[in-house]
Scaffold this active site. Structure first.
Site, PDB file in Angstrom:
ATOM      1  N   HIS A  69     -35.273 -25.719 -16.774  1.00  9.27           N
ATOM      2  CA  HIS A  69     -35.952 -26.840 -16.124  1.00  9.27           C
ATOM      3  C   HIS A  69     -37.464 -26.744 -16.275  1.00  9.27           C
ATOM      4  O   HIS A  69     -38.044 -25.652 -16.286  1.00  9.27           O
ATOM      5  CB  HIS A  69     -35.538 -26.988 -14.658  1.00  9.27           C
ATOM      6  CG  HIS A  69     -35.848 -25.842 -13.756  1.00  9.27           C
ATOM      7  ND1 HIS A  69     -37.016 -25.764 -13.018  1.00  9.27           N
ATOM      8  CD2 HIS A  69     -35.129 -24.743 -13.432  1.00  9.27           C
ATOM      9  CE1 HIS A  69     -36.991 -24.674 -12.269  1.00  9.27           C
ATOM     10  NE2 HIS A  69     -35.863 -24.030 -12.512  1.00  9.27           N
ATOM     11  N   ASP A  71     -39.694 -28.460 -14.240  1.00  6.86           N
ATOM     12  CA  ASP A  71     -40.437 -28.567 -12.985  1.00  6.86           C
ATOM     13  C   ASP A  71     -40.524 -27.236 -12.255  1.00  6.86           C
ATOM     14  O   ASP A  71     -39.693 -26.339 -12.425  1.00  6.86           O
ATOM     15  CB  ASP A  71     -39.812 -29.630 -12.070  1.00  6.86           C
ATOM     16  CG  ASP A  71     -38.394 -29.295 -11.645  1.00  6.86           C
ATOM     17  OD1 ASP A  71     -37.608 -28.831 -12.500  1.00  6.86           O
ATOM     18  OD2 ASP A  71     -38.055 -29.495 -10.460  1.00  6.86           O
ATOM     19  N   GLU A 122     -35.077 -30.102 -11.194  1.00  5.95           N
ATOM     20  CA  GLU A 122     -34.128 -29.095 -10.715  1.00  5.95           C
ATOM     21  C   GLU A 122     -34.452 -28.637  -9.305  1.00  5.95           C
ATOM     22  O   GLU A 122     -33.550 -28.316  -8.524  1.00  5.95           O
ATOM     23  CB  GLU A 122     -34.121 -27.893 -11.664  1.00  5.95           C
ATOM     24  CG  GLU A 122     -33.005 -26.876 -11.411  1.00  5.95           C
ATOM     25  CD  GLU A 122     -33.351 -25.813 -10.382  1.00  5.95           C
ATOM     26  OE1 GLU A 122     -32.429 -25.108  -9.924  1.00  5.95           O
ATOM     27  OE2 GLU A 122     -34.552 -25.680 -10.008  1.00  5.95           O
ATOM     28  N   GLU A 123     -35.736 -28.602  -8.963  1.00  8.67           N
ATOM     29  CA  GLU A 123     -36.130 -28.088  -7.656  1.00  8.67           C
ATOM     30  C   GLU A 123     -35.802 -29.046  -6.518  1.00  8.67           C
ATOM     31  O   GLU A 123     -35.949 -28.679  -5.345  1.00  8.67           O
ATOM     32  CB  GLU A 123     -37.629 -27.764  -7.651  1.00  8.67           C
ATOM     33  CG  GLU A 123     -38.056 -26.661  -8.617  1.00  8.67           C
ATOM     34  CD  GLU A 123     -37.549 -25.285  -8.233  1.00  8.67           C
ATOM     35  OE1 GLU A 123     -36.901 -25.157  -7.171  1.00  8.67           O
ATOM     36  OE2 GLU A 123     -37.787 -24.323  -8.997  1.00  8.67           O
ATOM     37  N   GLU A 146     -32.740 -19.483 -16.003  1.00  9.86           N
ATOM     38  CA  GLU A 146     -33.267 -19.108 -14.699  1.00  9.86           C
ATOM     39  C   GLU A 146     -33.522 -17.606 -14.742  1.00  9.86           C
ATOM     40  O   GLU A 146     -32.877 -16.888 -15.512  1.00  9.86           O
ATOM     41  CB  GLU A 146     -32.275 -19.429 -13.575  1.00  9.86           C
ATOM     42  CG  GLU A 146     -32.030 -20.895 -13.312  1.00  9.86           C
ATOM     43  CD  GLU A 146     -33.140 -21.556 -12.504  1.00  9.86           C
ATOM     44  OE1 GLU A 146     -34.080 -20.843 -12.073  1.00  9.86           O
ATOM     45  OE2 GLU A 146     -33.056 -22.772 -12.303  1.00  9.86           O
ATOM     46  N   HIS A 324     -40.840 -18.867  -6.415  1.00  7.60           N
ATOM     47  CA  HIS A 324     -41.561 -19.657  -5.404  1.00  7.60           C
ATOM     48  C   HIS A 324     -42.580 -18.826  -4.621  1.00  7.60           C
ATOM     49  O   HIS A 324     -43.117 -19.301  -3.616  1.00  7.60           O
ATOM     50  CB  HIS A 324     -40.596 -20.308  -4.409  1.00  7.60           C
ATOM     51  CG  HIS A 324     -39.525 -21.140  -5.040  1.00  7.60           C
ATOM     52  ND1 HIS A 324     -38.579 -21.816  -4.298  1.00  7.60           N
ATOM     53  CD2 HIS A 324     -39.244 -21.428  -6.334  1.00  7.60           C
ATOM     54  CE1 HIS A 324     -37.757 -22.466  -5.106  1.00  7.60           C
ATOM     55  NE2 HIS A 324     -38.155 -22.237  -6.352  1.00  7.60           N
TER      56      HIS A 324
END
Length: 353
Positions: A69, A71, A122-123, A146, A324
């Site tokens: 992804h 984003d 995706e987030e 990931e 994150h």
């Protein structure tokens, strides 16, 4: 479909990684990062386009689709390269989740001539992955990007059920014994938690239903005639259950108010006994690693790709403890090794088809 294979040096691969991390791409603002990916593919003789929702598509040999992804979550982390002993480490938002895996997938796709997709959203709601599934033929195998660590392979993710509980009650003096809407919300959620937590004290987290309230609001309405309450909730769903079964469980605890479910993603558990999984184990060993099999307690685009019903795993450089996080960072050496593993896997899979 004809294949295009090009040489990408370690230096240019790292340049791509740094360039993508330097380009902010929080959910909904992925366009600039997507354009950089297109430029990279076109510079190496590969056709790449941006589709209607913002995904980057570089179709080629569909024996395997490498995808991750574009984003990231919001948050600015100054992008810099620092020495950590003998290693160089890249700091920046997305370096781990999941711009590092995204760049590794792109480089490996160019080096081996397999298909690539960079997806958006995706987030939040996996809009990009959903669009991809609905608008292209299934590939023969999927590697979803990931962070797993270069020597880790992820086979499973829990599912997700998310919604909002809404209740209204008549206003009245606070000395009255009857529940108001706020208390109804709290009691409903307490019953749900008690139901899904029953007997699970010693059960691994991956195999549990995990309930989590994410927001609550309530009070007397503007006209003063009622008390209103809303509660946003999420339940993570293990592969032993379906989202529908968990929804029925939660709805069964309602005796007032309503639960409006707005997001539903089934869990996924891929087989570790496929040629794709074997190729990863062999490639990691060839790179002097010992393969680790992982199961993640969250949810990813891999849950969406299960609709293709083909062999798949999730893989990518980075320590997921930094997902994150304000200190998100990725060693270049780990990125380099993950690219080599991906190339070895792609070459083995395409050589078998």
């Amino acid at each position: 479909m004809s294949e295009s294979v090009a040489t990408v040096s370690t230096s240019r691969a790292r340049d791509l990684l740094v360039s993508l991390v330097e380009t902010p791409s929080p959910t909904g603002e992925e366009r600039a990062c997507a354009e950089r990916l297109v430029d990279f593919f076109e510079a190496h003789g590969r056709e790449a386009t941006i589709d209607a929702v913002g995904n980057v598509r570089a179709p080629a040999d569909d024996a395997v689709l490498l995808t991750s992804h574009i984003d990231t979550v919001p948050g600015e982390i100054p992008v810099r390269v620092e020495a950590d002993g003998d290693e160089e480490v890249l700091w920046g938002r997305g370096s781990v989740d999941a711009t590092g895996p995204l760049a590794a997938m792109a480089v490996a796709a160019v080096r081996t001539g397999v298909s690539f997709a960079g997806v958006v959203g995706e987030e939040t709601d996996s809009d990009g992955a959903r669009h991809l599934v609905s608008t292209r033929e299934p590939p023969e195998a999927v590697v979803n990007g990931e962070p797993s660590g270069w020597d880790g392979v992820t086979f499973g993710y829990r599912g997700l059920l998310a919604g909002t509980y809404v209740a209204t009650s008549e206003s009245g003096h606070t000395s009255r014994p009857e529940n108001n809407a706020i208390e109804d919300a709290m009691e409903w959620w307490a019953r749900v938690k008690a139901t899904v937590d029953e007997g699970e004290e010693w059960t691994p987290v991956f195999e549990r239903v995990t309930p989590k309230a994410t927001a609550i609001a309530g009070g007397v309405s503007d006209d003063g005639l009622s008390v209103e309450a809303t509660m946003d909730v999420q339940l993570r769903v293990p592969p032993s259950l379906t989202v529908d079964e968990v929804r029925e469980m939660a709805d069964g605890e309602l005796d007032s108010g309503t639960a409006r479910w707005h997001d539903s993603v089934d869990p996924v558990m891929a087989s570790p006994r496929t040629p794709l999984a074997s190729a990863f184990r062999a490639a990691i060993r060839e790179a002097d690693g010992e393969p680790r099999s992982l199961r993640k307690t969250g949810t990813s685009d891999m849950n969406i790709y299960r609709a293709w019903d083909c062999p798949m795993i999730t893989y990518g450089p980075g320590d997921s403890d930094f997902d994150h996080a304000p200190d998100e960072r990725l060693p270049f050496a780990e990125f380099d090794t993950s690219v080599e593993v991906l190339c070895t896997v792609a070459e083995r899979i395409t050589g078998e088809t």
